[in-house]
Design an enzyme around this catalytic site. Structure first.
Site, short mmCIF file in Angstrom:
data_model
loop_
_atom_site.label_atom_id
_atom_site.label_comp_id
_atom_site.label_asym_id
_atom_site.label_seq_id
_atom_site.Cartn_x
_atom_site.Cartn_y
_atom_site.Cartn_z
N ASP A 65 0.85 -1.19 0.00
CA ASP A 65 0.00 0.00 0.00
C ASP A 65 0.89 1.24 0.00
O ASP A 65 1.69 1.44 0.92
CB ASP A 65 -0.91 -0.01 1.23
CG ASP A 65 -1.81 1.21 1.28
OD1 ASP A 65 -2.57 1.42 0.33
OD2 ASP A 65 -1.74 1.96 2.27
N THR A 98 -1.97 6.34 -4.42
CA THR A 98 -0.78 6.97 -3.83
C THR A 98 0.48 6.55 -4.56
O THR A 98 1.35 7.38 -4.84
CB THR A 98 -0.65 6.59 -2.34
OG1 THR A 98 -1.96 6.55 -1.77
CG2 THR A 98 0.19 7.57 -1.60
N THR A 99 0.59 5.26 -4.87
CA THR A 99 1.77 4.77 -5.59
C THR A 99 1.86 5.42 -6.96
O THR A 99 2.95 5.80 -7.41
CB THR A 99 1.70 3.23 -5.73
OG1 THR A 99 1.44 2.66 -4.46
CG2 THR A 99 3.00 2.68 -6.28
N ASP A 393 -8.70 1.11 1.06
CA ASP A 393 -8.58 1.69 -0.29
C ASP A 393 -9.84 1.43 -1.11
O ASP A 393 -10.35 2.32 -1.80
CB ASP A 393 -7.36 1.09 -1.02
CG ASP A 393 -6.06 1.69 -0.52
OD1 ASP A 393 -6.12 2.52 0.42
OD2 ASP A 393 -4.99 1.35 -1.05
#
Length: 557
Positions: A65, A98-99, A393
């Site tokens: 994550d 986010t990644t 998520d």
């Protein structure tokens, strides 16, 4: 004024202050951000790997994550820290992607690094990047598909499944997508507060043993003697929620009561007992079958309620009490003297059940249910914690999708379409030097499908060439096909993502890149310098050392 033709040296900053400036400083900042990107890009996509992060206390976290990785990385380089802060804002705003923010921002910086080395002004680059970002966002809004008229539940299930595809639980996606969608639809649709979805973790059992409770469940609270004699199941019980202590308390320190005779002392003792008995009798007279309190319920009260077939639980956590009140319609009372019928809550079934090695209290079939509970099972604590992050998520994606009905295809399809559009636009309508900046931005977007292929072990060069051909033909939803190891129409394959996630990710990545490019001088006070920190003029190889504790499976030294 000059002295002997020489300008005197003026010392403004304290001795030992480190000043880094100019083009070398910008390149140093870019290298540090590329080090962060290289850390997290291996976690992107359905076949992304996990990172084993070990903190200074030796506590291990296994996760892919992006938000969790950004939170746990101990980054000392100030510019790289800016990148992580902006990436975490994506998690706060949207909950996923986010990644992608870190990977795209890093790739934008990698592409424009050459322009910086050639002496192009940072402001020219920033202007070009902002223009490209605006056009990209407008293009996403133009091509996004509106699902307002479609079956809402089916759309949410597909979006949740796509969000879980890159997570640890993707093999059980069918089981968990239904759980996530049910959880979000339980909440008040006007103000979807994901904090009202309680998550309880119990080690042991299989993932499929996880439960969705349409109501409230919490672990059995601390109990006194007499607890086992209380009934453990009710149908349509009345519930009273208190913020009152039902326990005989010892005197305060240094308390002093002067009495003349034994009868006076006995009167004080009797008064104490009368107070607590009056409280317990008031609770019983309400007709409540379940008594809950944030404060302790002692052994006397426990036995009193057990004798009258009433269940009680004290020391209830504030968030659990809040969710019980929301679900059952009860109102927390700070006194027992004026509890009315309208202050009581109810539910269809109350039951205490054994789940694994723990006993849980369940309130199900609640009339005002605007809350729910997910009881997660699994083999190890780290495994269940990663399941919780994965579900968070997916919950955030479903929440955003309810408020914003526009979707795009995932698997790199959206990025490739925008890239092809920007290349064509730059060739036709941008004659001056901003053309190369926009083209660099367009090329940077290709990092998403390329990294998806690399992480899955596919031939990224071949698949990217095929994707470019498809998008030039007008197949705007052509993306990476993980099942057939090739190219497919991901809109038809139901690989969907909310358009809001893509828009926010692009804007955040561009903002991060522009902010880092605009910094051309760093001043560090001697006290704030750390021996592990990066040195001035950081070369690309040394940039990796800007991350402390980086590395898969490697504890920090």
């Amino acid at each position: 004024m000059s002295f002997g033709g020489q300008t005197p040296t003026i010392v403004v900053l304290r001795e030992g202050t480190d000043q880094s400036q100019g083009r070398g400083q910008v390149l140093s900042n870019i290298n540090a951000c590329l080090a962060v990107q290289s850390t997290v890009k291996g976690t992107l996509g359905p076949y992304g790997g996990d990172l084993l992060l070990v903190d200074e206390n030796g506590r291990q976290t296994i996760t892919n994550d992006g938000a969790t990785v950004m939170k746990l990385l101990d980054i000392v380089h100030p510019a790289a820290r800016i990148l992580t802060d902006i990436a975490r804002s994506q998690d706060a705003e949207v909950g996923d992607g986010t990644t992608s923010v870190v990977v795209i921002a890093g790739e934008i910086l990698r592409e424009i690094k050459e322009h910086v080395e050639q002496g192009v002004s940072s402001q020219v680059i920033i202007k070009g990047l902002r223009r490209a970002s605006t056009m990209a966002v407008n293009k996403i809004r133009e091509i996004a598909v509106n699902t307002a008229e479609a079956n809402q539940r089916d759309t949410l299930l597909k979006l949740a499944a796509t969000a879980m595809s890159s997570k640890l639980i993707h093999r059980n996606a069918d089981f968990f997508t239904k759980m996530v969608v049910d959880a979000v639809l339980t909440l008040d649709q006007e103000d979807i507060n994901e904090g009202l979805i309680g998550v309880k973790k119990i080690t042991g059992g299989a993932l499929q043993d996880s439960l969705f409770v349409n109501g409230v469940a919490f672990k059995k609270t601390f109990s006194y003697a007499g607890f086992e004699q209380q009934p453990k199941s009710f149908t349509n019980p009345k519930i009273v929620c208190l913020n009152v202590e039902l326990e005989l308390k010892s005197e305060k320190d240094n308390a002093e009561v002067r009495v003349e005779q034994v009868s006076e002392y006995q009167a004080i003792v009797d008064a104490e007992w009368k107070i607590i008995y009056d409280k317990m009798e008031a609770c019983f007279k309400t007709g409540a079958s379940v008594v809950l309190s944030k404060l302790p319920i002692g052994d006397l009260a426990t036995q009193y309620f057990a004798d009258r077939n009433v269940f009680c639980a004290g020391r209830l956590a504030s968030d659990d009490m809040e969710r019980v009140c929301l679900a059952t319609g009860a109102k927390v009372q700070s006194t027992c003297s004026d509890i009315r019928e309208e202050h009581l809550g109810t539910c269809a079934v109350f039951e205490e059940r054994q789940i694994g090695g723990e006993r849980f209290n369940f309130f199900e079939g609640c009339p005002a249910a605007q809350t729910c509970t997910l009881v997660l099972r699994g083999g190890a604590e780290q495994f269940i914690a990663e399941v919780e992050r994965s579900l968070h998520d997916a919950i955030m994606i479903v929440k955003r999708a309810i408020k914003n009905r526009s979707i795009v295809a995932g698997g790199g399809a959206c990025e490739m379409e925008i890239s092809a559009y920007l290349h064509g636009y730059a060739d036709e309508k941008v004659p001056h030097k901003q053309q190369t900046i926009i083209k660099s931005f367009a090329k940077a977007l290709e990092v998403i499908p390329r990294q998806l292929c690399d992480n899955a072990g596919f031939d990224s060069t071949d698949i990217l060439n095929r994707l470019r051909v498809e998008h030039r033909k007008g197949n705007r939803w052509a993306g990476v096909d993980f099942v057939g190891q090739g190219v497919a129409n991901n809109m038809e394959k139901f690989v969907w993502e909310p358009a809001l996630v893509k828009i926010n990710a692009l804007q955040a990545a561009t903002e991060a890149a522009c902010l880092i490019l605009s910094v051309d001088e760093t001043i560090k006070n001697q006290e704030s310098q750390q021996p592990q920190g990066p040195q001035r003029g950081l070369p690309p190889g040394a940039a990796q050392r800007a991350l402390r504790g980086r590395g898969r499976g490697m504890p920090r030294r």
